[in-house]
Design a protein around this motif. Structure first.
Motif, PDB file in Angstrom:
ATOM      1  N   LYS A 117       0.839  -1.207   0.000  1.00  0.00           N
ATOM      2  CA  LYS A 117       0.000   0.000   0.000  1.00  0.00           C
ATOM      3  C   LYS A 117       0.872   1.254   0.000  1.00  0.00           C
ATOM      4  CE  LYS A 117      -3.518   2.407   2.680  1.00  0.00           C
ATOM      5  NZ  LYS A 117      -4.234   2.464   3.957  1.00  0.00           N
ATOM      6  N   LEU A 118       1.915   1.255   0.814  1.00  0.00           N
ATOM      7  CA  LEU A 118       2.830   2.397   0.866  1.00  0.00           C
ATOM      8  C   LEU A 118       3.478   2.635  -0.493  1.00  0.00           C
ATOM      9  CD1 LEU A 118       4.390   4.584   2.430  1.00  0.00           C
ATOM     10  CD2 LEU A 118       6.048   2.800   3.037  1.00  0.00           C
ATOM     11  N   GLU A 119       3.943   1.567  -1.138  1.00  0.00           N
ATOM     12  CA  GLU A 119       4.561   1.700  -2.460  1.00  0.00           C
ATOM     13  C   GLU A 119       3.578   2.266  -3.478  1.00  0.00           C
ATOM     14  OE1 GLU A 119       7.795   1.466  -3.134  1.00  0.00           O
ATOM     15  OE2 GLU A 119       8.005   1.094  -0.990  1.00  0.00           O
ATOM     16  N   LEU A 120       2.338   1.788  -3.443  1.00  0.00           N
ATOM     17  CA  LEU A 120       1.320   2.298  -4.368  1.00  0.00           C
ATOM     18  C   LEU A 120       1.016   3.769  -4.091  1.00  0.00           C
ATOM     19  CD1 LEU A 120      -1.112  -0.748  -4.498  1.00  0.00           C
ATOM     20  CD2 LEU A 120       0.351   0.090  -6.358  1.00  0.00           C
ATOM     21  N   GLU A 121       0.971   4.160  -2.829  1.00  0.00           N
ATOM     22  CA  GLU A 121       0.715   5.559  -2.488  1.00  0.00           C
ATOM     23  C   GLU A 121       1.877   6.455  -2.899  1.00  0.00           C
ATOM     24  OE1 GLU A 121      -0.506   5.499   1.621  1.00  0.00           O
ATOM     25  OE2 GLU A 121      -2.525   4.845   1.079  1.00  0.00           O
ATOM     26  N   LYS A 122       3.107   5.946  -2.807  1.00  0.00           N
ATOM     27  CA  LYS A 122       4.260   6.711  -3.291  1.00  0.00           C
ATOM     28  C   LYS A 122       4.171   6.911  -4.804  1.00  0.00           C
ATOM     29  CE  LYS A 122       7.674   5.494   0.216  1.00  0.00           C
ATOM     30  NZ  LYS A 122       8.939   4.783   0.480  1.00  0.00           N
ATOM     31  N   GLN A 123       3.751   5.857  -5.521  1.00  0.00           N
ATOM     32  CA  GLN A 123       3.585   5.975  -6.967  1.00  0.00           C
ATOM     33  C   GLN A 123       2.490   6.986  -7.313  1.00  0.00           C
ATOM     34  OE1 GLN A 123       2.942   2.115  -8.732  1.00  0.00           O
ATOM     35  NE2 GLN A 123       4.811   1.287  -7.850  1.00  0.00           N
ATOM     36  N   LEU A 124       1.393   6.951  -6.567  1.00  0.00           N
ATOM     37  CA  LEU A 124       0.299   7.896  -6.785  1.00  0.00           C
ATOM     38  C   LEU A 124       0.768   9.320  -6.541  1.00  0.00           C
ATOM     39  CD1 LEU A 124      -2.662   8.558  -7.358  1.00  0.00           C
ATOM     40  CD2 LEU A 124      -3.135   8.116  -4.928  1.00  0.00           C
ATOM     41  N   LYS A 125       1.498   9.531  -5.455  1.00  0.00           N
ATOM     42  CA  LYS A 125       2.043  10.862  -5.148  1.00  0.00           C
ATOM     43  C   LYS A 125       2.936  11.356  -6.285  1.00  0.00           C
ATOM     44  CE  LYS A 125       5.633  12.619  -2.336  1.00  0.00           C
ATOM     45  NZ  LYS A 125       6.537  12.398  -1.235  1.00  0.00           N
ATOM     46  N   PHE A 126       3.821  10.491  -6.754  1.00  0.00           N
ATOM     47  CA  PHE A 126       4.711  10.864  -7.849  1.00  0.00           C
ATOM     48  C   PHE A 126       3.907  11.234  -9.089  1.00  0.00           C
ATOM     49  CE2 PHE A 126       7.263   9.796 -11.587  1.00  0.00           C
ATOM     50  CZ  PHE A 126       8.389  10.563 -11.351  1.00  0.00           C
ATOM     51  N   PHE A 127       2.929  10.405  -9.441  1.00  0.00           N
ATOM     52  CA  PHE A 127       2.081  10.669 -10.608  1.00  0.00           C
ATOM     53  C   PHE A 127       1.352  11.996 -10.462  1.00  0.00           C
ATOM     54  CE2 PHE A 127      -2.178  10.595 -12.433  1.00  0.00           C
ATOM     55  CZ  PHE A 127      -1.887  10.428 -13.774  1.00  0.00           C
ATOM     56  N   LEU A 128       0.756  12.224  -9.298  1.00  0.00           N
ATOM     57  CA  LEU A 128      -0.003  13.464  -9.094  1.00  0.00           C
ATOM     58  C   LEU A 128       0.878  14.690  -9.249  1.00  0.00           C
ATOM     59  CD1 LEU A 128      -2.323  12.479  -6.112  1.00  0.00           C
ATOM     60  CD2 LEU A 128      -2.999  12.927  -8.483  1.00  0.00           C
ATOM     61  N   PHE A 129       2.040  14.675  -8.623  1.00  0.00           N
ATOM     62  CA  PHE A 129       2.886  15.859  -8.705  1.00  0.00           C
ATOM     63  C   PHE A 129       3.567  16.009 -10.058  1.00  0.00           C
ATOM     64  CE2 PHE A 129       2.054  15.817  -4.236  1.00  0.00           C
ATOM     65  CZ  PHE A 129       1.849  17.166  -3.988  1.00  0.00           C
ATOM     66  N   GLN A 130       3.812  14.903 -10.746  1.00  0.00           N
ATOM     67  CA  GLN A 130       4.332  15.002 -12.115  1.00  0.00           C
ATOM     68  C   GLN A 130       3.305  15.688 -13.018  1.00  0.00           C
ATOM     69  OE1 GLN A 130       7.772  14.461 -11.887  1.00  0.00           O
ATOM     70  NE2 GLN A 130       7.482  13.598 -13.905  1.00  0.00           N
ATOM     71  N   ASN A 131       2.031  15.459 -12.744  1.00  0.00           N
ATOM     72  CA  ASN A 131       0.976  16.010 -13.594  1.00  0.00           C
ATOM     73  C   ASN A 131       0.353  17.286 -13.045  1.00  0.00           C
ATOM     74  OD1 ASN A 131       0.568  14.053 -15.919  1.00  0.00           O
ATOM     75  ND2 ASN A 131       0.716  12.707 -14.153  1.00  0.00           N
ATOM     76  N   ALA A 132       0.640  17.639 -11.796  1.00  0.00           N
ATOM     77  CA  ALA A 132       0.092  18.868 -11.212  1.00  0.00           C
ATOM     78  C   ALA A 132       1.033  20.048 -11.413  1.00  0.00           C
ATOM     79  CB  ALA A 132      -0.184  18.669  -9.725  1.00  0.00           C
ATOM     80  N   ILE A 133       2.267  19.772 -11.795  1.00  0.00           N
ATOM     81  CA  ILE A 133       3.247  20.836 -12.027  1.00  0.00           C
ATOM     82  C   ILE A 133       3.723  20.712 -13.464  1.00  0.00           C
ATOM     83  CG2 ILE A 133       5.477  21.787 -11.333  1.00  0.00           C
ATOM     84  CD1 ILE A 133       4.958  20.551  -8.553  1.00  0.00           C
ATOM     85  N   PRO A 134       3.445  21.739 -14.283  1.00  0.00           N
ATOM     86  CA  PRO A 134       3.822  21.635 -15.694  1.00  0.00           C
ATOM     87  C   PRO A 134       5.328  21.763 -15.888  1.00  0.00           C
ATOM     88  CG  PRO A 134       2.923  23.798 -15.244  1.00  0.00           C
ATOM     89  CD  PRO A 134       2.777  22.996 -13.983  1.00  0.00           C
ATOM     90  N   SER A 135       5.825  21.174 -16.955  1.00  0.00           N
ATOM     91  CA  SER A 135       7.244  21.304 -17.274  1.00  0.00           C
ATOM     92  C   SER A 135       7.484  22.634 -17.963  1.00  0.00           C
ATOM     93  CB  SER A 135       7.684  20.160 -18.185  1.00  0.00           C
ATOM     94  OG  SER A 135       7.020  20.256 -19.425  1.00  0.00           O
ATOM     95  N   LYS A 136       8.705  23.122 -17.905  1.00  0.00           N
ATOM     96  CA  LYS A 136       9.006  24.414 -18.538  1.00  0.00           C
ATOM     97  C   LYS A 136       8.975  24.301 -20.060  1.00  0.00           C
ATOM     98  CE  LYS A 136      14.007  24.513 -18.925  1.00  0.00           C
ATOM     99  NZ  LYS A 136      15.203  25.250 -18.623  1.00  0.00           N
ATOM    100  N   GLU A 137       9.051  23.076 -20.585  1.00  0.00           N
ATOM    101  CA  GLU A 137       8.993  22.875 -22.023  1.00  0.00           C
ATOM    102  C   GLU A 137       7.575  23.023 -22.570  1.00  0.00           C
ATOM    103  OE1 GLU A 137      10.587  20.509 -20.032  1.00  0.00           O
ATOM    104  OE2 GLU A 137      12.579  21.321 -20.418  1.00  0.00           O
ATOM    105  N   ALA A 138       6.592  22.978 -21.692  1.00  0.00           N
ATOM    106  CA  ALA A 138       5.206  23.093 -22.161  1.00  0.00           C
ATOM    107  C   ALA A 138       4.993  24.450 -22.802  1.00  0.00           C
ATOM    108  CB  ALA A 138       4.243  22.893 -20.997  1.00  0.00           C
TER     109      ALA A 138
END
Length: 170
Positions: A117-138
């Motif tokens: 469960k902890l590993e899955l929540e870490k993956q979810l956190k990573f996914f959320l923040f990867q997609n909640a903060i845009p890259s400068k290349e956008a």
């Protein structure tokens, strides 16, 4: 050769296992070990109880008394099979062994599930923040994931524009 259900004592020590480790072969039907290991088959004892016992530090005191570190074997305790098998352990009656084993196995299952469960929540956190903060290349600084009430574009800024820097200060 070690067979499923048999135990082996690894005399190599580390920070996590200061007196080596004793493990039971579980994942495979057979396994090959170096002759440096001390292997044994439990008899007249619940194997799960014995596994639980060796997951404690209760057996360390015996190893401390009978082992030394060899001059050429840095990281390996010198302990003979004869000295190893002189270890005394306290053993409850079989019903109590079974109860201890059942609790031990349930706790291991619970810990494994919590770890997953902890590993899955870490993956979810990573996914959320990867997609909640845009890259400068956008081209348009707009995140893929947004709160409904915020729809403005993000701006691009250098760190020096939003942070007061002092040279030489830590």
């Amino acid at each position: 050769m070690l067979k499923r259900g048999e135990f082996a004592y690894n005399k190599s020590y580390s920070k996590e296992a200061p007196y080596g480790s004793i493990k039971r072969l579980e994942k495979y039907n057979e396994g090959a070990l170096s002759t440096l290991y001390i292997a044994f088959t439990p008899e007249n004892i619940n194997s799960d109880f014995l596994k639980a016992f060796f997951d404690t530090t209760k057996w360390y005191s015996h190893i401390v008394q009978v082992s030394t570190e060899g001059a050429r074997n840095h990281g390996l305790l010198n302990i003979s099979p004869q000295d190893f098998f002189e270890m005394s352990i306290t053993i409850p009656k079989s019903d109590e062994q079974n109860n201890i084993s059942r609790i031990y196995n349930l706790m291991n299952s619970l810990l494994s599930l919590q770890q997953r469960k902890l590993e899955l929540e870490k993956q979810l956190k990573f996914f959320l923040f990867q997609n909640a903060i845009p890259s400068k290349e956008a081209v348009i600084f707009k995140p893929k994931i947004r709160f409904r009430e915020f729809q403005d574009k993000w701006k691009y800024a250098k760190l020096s524009e939003i942070y007061n820097t002092t040279r030489g200060a830590s």
